[in-house]
Structure formats: C-alpha cells, structure tokens
Design a protein around this motif. Structure first.
Motif, PDB file in Angstrom:
ATOM      1  N   ARG A  45       1.008  -1.043  -0.004  1.00  0.00           N
ATOM      2  CA  ARG A  45       0.023  -0.248   0.134  1.00  0.00           C
ATOM      3  C   ARG A  45       1.117   1.185  -0.154  1.00  0.00           C
ATOM      4  NH1 ARG A  45      -4.894  -1.612   4.328  1.00  0.00           N
ATOM      5  NH2 ARG A  45      -6.154  -3.128   2.369  1.00  0.00           N
ATOM      6  N   THR A  46       2.248   0.690  -0.219  1.00  0.00           N
ATOM      7  CA  THR A  46       2.962   2.460   0.618  1.00  0.00           C
ATOM      8  C   THR A  46       3.722   2.537  -1.055  1.00  0.00           C
ATOM      9  OG1 THR A  46       5.105   1.467   0.293  1.00  0.00           O
ATOM     10  CG2 THR A  46       4.312   1.646   2.551  1.00  0.00           C
ATOM     11  N   ARG A  47       3.220   1.861  -2.019  1.00  0.00           N
ATOM     12  CA  ARG A  47       3.594   1.692  -3.221  1.00  0.00           C
ATOM     13  C   ARG A  47       4.904   2.440  -3.502  1.00  0.00           C
ATOM     14  NH1 ARG A  47      -1.069   2.008  -6.558  1.00  0.00           N
ATOM     15  NH2 ARG A  47      -3.338   1.625  -5.292  1.00  0.00           N
ATOM     16  N   LEU A  48       5.472   1.688  -2.954  1.00  0.00           N
ATOM     17  CA  LEU A  48       6.948   1.901  -3.016  1.00  0.00           C
ATOM     18  C   LEU A  48       8.130   1.120  -3.354  1.00  0.00           C
ATOM     19  CD1 LEU A  48       7.431   4.390   0.255  1.00  0.00           C
ATOM     20  CD2 LEU A  48       7.514   5.043  -2.563  1.00  0.00           C
ATOM     21  N   ILE A  49       7.236   0.045  -2.582  1.00  0.00           N
ATOM     22  CA  ILE A  49       7.571  -1.800  -2.655  1.00  0.00           C
ATOM     23  C   ILE A  49       7.614  -2.481  -4.250  1.00  0.00           C
ATOM     24  CG2 ILE A  49       8.653  -3.799  -1.548  1.00  0.00           C
ATOM     25  CD1 ILE A  49       9.577  -1.590  -0.475  1.00  0.00           C
ATOM     26  N   GLU A  50       9.286  -2.747  -4.996  1.00  0.00           N
ATOM     27  CA  GLU A  50       8.477  -3.318  -6.120  1.00  0.00           C
ATOM     28  C   GLU A  50       8.197  -4.382  -6.079  1.00  0.00           C
ATOM     29  OE1 GLU A  50      11.749  -3.128  -9.060  1.00  0.00           O
ATOM     30  OE2 GLU A  50      12.278  -1.341  -8.881  1.00  0.00           O
ATOM     31  N   LYS A  51       6.747  -5.425  -6.790  1.00  0.00           N
ATOM     32  CA  LYS A  51       6.326  -6.140  -5.887  1.00  0.00           C
ATOM     33  C   LYS A  51       7.386  -7.844  -6.376  1.00  0.00           C
ATOM     34  CE  LYS A  51       1.819  -5.599  -7.561  1.00  0.00           C
ATOM     35  NZ  LYS A  51       0.355  -5.569  -8.471  1.00  0.00           N
ATOM     36  N   THR A  52       8.771  -7.515  -7.150  1.00  0.00           N
ATOM     37  CA  THR A  52       9.150  -8.625  -7.272  1.00  0.00           C
ATOM     38  C   THR A  52       9.892  -8.690  -6.372  1.00  0.00           C
ATOM     39  OG1 THR A  52       9.965  -7.793  -9.645  1.00  0.00           O
ATOM     40  CG2 THR A  52      11.232  -8.863  -8.718  1.00  0.00           C
ATOM     41  N   PHE A  53       9.961  -8.408  -5.158  1.00  0.00           N
ATOM     42  CA  PHE A  53      11.068  -7.725  -4.136  1.00  0.00           C
ATOM     43  C   PHE A  53      10.249  -7.808  -3.104  1.00  0.00           C
ATOM     44  CE2 PHE A  53      14.348  -5.190  -6.890  1.00  0.00           C
ATOM     45  CZ  PHE A  53      14.799  -6.356  -7.311  1.00  0.00           C
ATOM     46  N   LEU A  54       8.648  -7.729  -2.655  1.00  0.00           N
ATOM     47  CA  LEU A  54       8.120  -8.434  -1.740  1.00  0.00           C
ATOM     48  C   LEU A  54       8.772  -9.342  -0.616  1.00  0.00           C
ATOM     49  CD1 LEU A  54       5.394  -6.485   0.164  1.00  0.00           C
ATOM     50  CD2 LEU A  54       4.570  -7.915  -1.214  1.00  0.00           C
ATOM     51  N   GLY A  55       8.647  -9.686  -1.609  1.00  0.00           N
ATOM     52  CA  GLY A  55       9.298 -11.274  -0.363  1.00  0.00           C
ATOM     53  C   GLY A  55      10.259 -11.311   0.245  1.00  0.00           C
ATOM     54  N   ASN A  56      11.432 -10.086  -0.350  1.00  0.00           N
ATOM     55  CA  ASN A  56      12.178  -9.712  -0.059  1.00  0.00           C
ATOM     56  C   ASN A  56      12.561  -8.998   1.406  1.00  0.00           C
ATOM     57  OD1 ASN A  56      15.566 -11.420  -1.302  1.00  0.00           O
ATOM     58  ND2 ASN A  56      13.478 -10.613  -2.666  1.00  0.00           N
ATOM     59  N   TRP A  57      12.088  -8.018   0.828  1.00  0.00           N
ATOM     60  CA  TRP A  57      11.394  -6.668   2.297  1.00  0.00           C
ATOM     61  C   TRP A  57      10.689  -7.721   3.248  1.00  0.00           C
ATOM     62  CZ3 TRP A  57      14.666  -2.430   1.873  1.00  0.00           C
ATOM     63  CH2 TRP A  57      14.557  -2.186   1.134  1.00  0.00           C
ATOM     64  N   VAL A  58       9.943  -8.669   3.088  1.00  0.00           N
ATOM     65  CA  VAL A  58       8.971  -8.823   4.305  1.00  0.00           C
ATOM     66  C   VAL A  58      10.220 -10.143   5.012  1.00  0.00           C
ATOM     67  CG1 VAL A  58       7.779 -10.303   4.990  1.00  0.00           C
ATOM     68  CG2 VAL A  58       6.652  -9.302   3.154  1.00  0.00           C
ATOM     69  N   CYS A  59      11.134 -10.734   4.182  1.00  0.00           N
ATOM     70  CA  CYS A  59      12.002 -11.611   5.267  1.00  0.00           C
ATOM     71  C   CYS A  59      12.775 -10.514   5.614  1.00  0.00           C
ATOM     72  CB  CYS A  59      12.295 -12.003   4.260  1.00  0.00           C
ATOM     73  SG  CYS A  59      13.612 -13.659   5.024  1.00  0.00           S
ATOM     74  N   LEU A  60      13.198  -9.683   5.124  1.00  0.00           N
ATOM     75  CA  LEU A  60      13.909  -8.524   6.133  1.00  0.00           C
ATOM     76  C   LEU A  60      13.695  -8.466   7.369  1.00  0.00           C
ATOM     77  CD1 LEU A  60      16.420  -6.649   6.150  1.00  0.00           C
ATOM     78  CD2 LEU A  60      15.527  -4.869   4.493  1.00  0.00           C
TER      79      LEU A  60
END
Length: 201
Positions: A45-60
C-alpha cells in the motif's frame, strides 16, 4: 548480529527515556507489531516496494526487527538501529531531521511505515540488500516467505487477477493471429487491440 525480542524491548525502553529527557516526547508508543500478511499488505500500500522484491523486504523485516515498528537496538560499541528495517543512526538524527535520509530517528519508530520505507529504499538503491547482514545470511536464497505471503488473502486476490489477465491476454493474441488470416481482420482488429491495451495498464 541478531537481537532477541527481550533485547529489542529493553532498548526500546532506553530510547523512550532518552527521548523524554531531551524533551522530544515519548515517540515509541505509537508502534505496530505486524503479522506477516498485514506487513506484506502494508508494504504494497505504500506503492514504494516493487512486487518482485516484496518477499525479500518481508523476510528482511522479520529477521531484523521481528516486524515490530518500535524495535530499537544498541550494539556493545554503541551503534544504534531503529524501526522495522533497523536503520542505523548514520541515516537519521535523534530529536530532529538529519542523517543521510534527512529524518528524525524517532520517526522510524512510529506506526507510519512510509517514511521508514523511503529511507530503506534509499539505502537499498545505494548499497543493495547486502547492507543488511541478516538478509544475506537468512533471506538471500530463501523463497519460503515469498511463497507464503502469496497465500495471504489480500495477495491471493492479486495473484488470481494477474493469472486471469495473463490467460485473457494470451487468448487475445491468438485471436489476432487468426484474424490475420480472416477477411474480418480489419473489422475486429481495433476492438481486440483496445482490450489488450486496457489489460496492459
């Protein structure tokens, strides 16, 4: 280094006392402890995170802060890290805007994750995910969380829609190929290409 929830909590109390002493208020109280699904949805919803990297950000975020916006840690050498992304004090300044993200460190501890995410992306664009050691050690080659978040209700709907649109797009392309061999080509071509353009938006 990986911090336990107890270490994070104790550090949070330390920062709260420090903030009050400086007269900037108790800014660590308005935080959120996300579930995995709520976090994934909030990041989208921030519209800042590319969908390709969403899993990486959540994991981080899971590995460095346990999805807690109030997470605050201090190493034995005195290095401080703040919030969901455990952003070091190099990127912010306590009590007022500053650092390389031009943000107060306390703003990284509230329930507004947009400013945290802007700063984290700034770090990512300059340093990559490798800036966070926990991502390298625990997320780099692990697709488990990426697979799990797309089982979340909000994201399942998106994946279904994307798959449906892809199937419809494929059928429309086949229809165009068939129409090239048909005398009706000129009549139907514009209608089909308009629908394809709508799907590609």
């Amino acid at each position: 280094m990986c911090y336990t929830p107890t270490q994070i909590l104790l550090s949070s109390f330390s920062l709260r006392a420090s903030a009050i002493a400086r007269g900037v208020g108790d800014l660590t109280t308005d935080g959120i402890k996300f579930t995995r699904c709520r976090l994934a949805t909030a990041l989208q919803r921030t519209r800042l995170i590319e969908k390709t990297f969403l899993g990486n950000w959540v994991c981080l975020i899971e590995k460095v802060s346990n999805r807690d916006t109030k997470a605050y840690t201090v190493t034995p050498s005195g290095k401080k890290s703040y919030g969901l992304y455990q952003i070091p004090s190099r990127w912010c300044r306590e009590g007022k805007k500053g650092g390389e993200c031009n943000i107060p460190c306390e703003a990284l501890l509230d329930d507004d994750i947009r400013d945290d995410t802007v700063c984290a992306i700034n770090i990512f664009n300059r340093e990559g995910f490798k800036y966070w050691n926990q991502w390298t050690v625990r997320c780099k080659n692990d697709k488990l969380i990426t697979n799990e978040i797309y089982k979340c209700p909000d994201l399942m709907g998106q994946r279904t829609r994307i798959k449906r649109d892809a199937q419809r797009r494929s059928k429309l392309h086949l229809a165009i190929n068939d129409l090239h061999r048909s005398y009706l080509y000129s009549y139907y071509f514009n209608n089909i290409t308009n629908e394809l353009n709508h799907l590609d938006r």
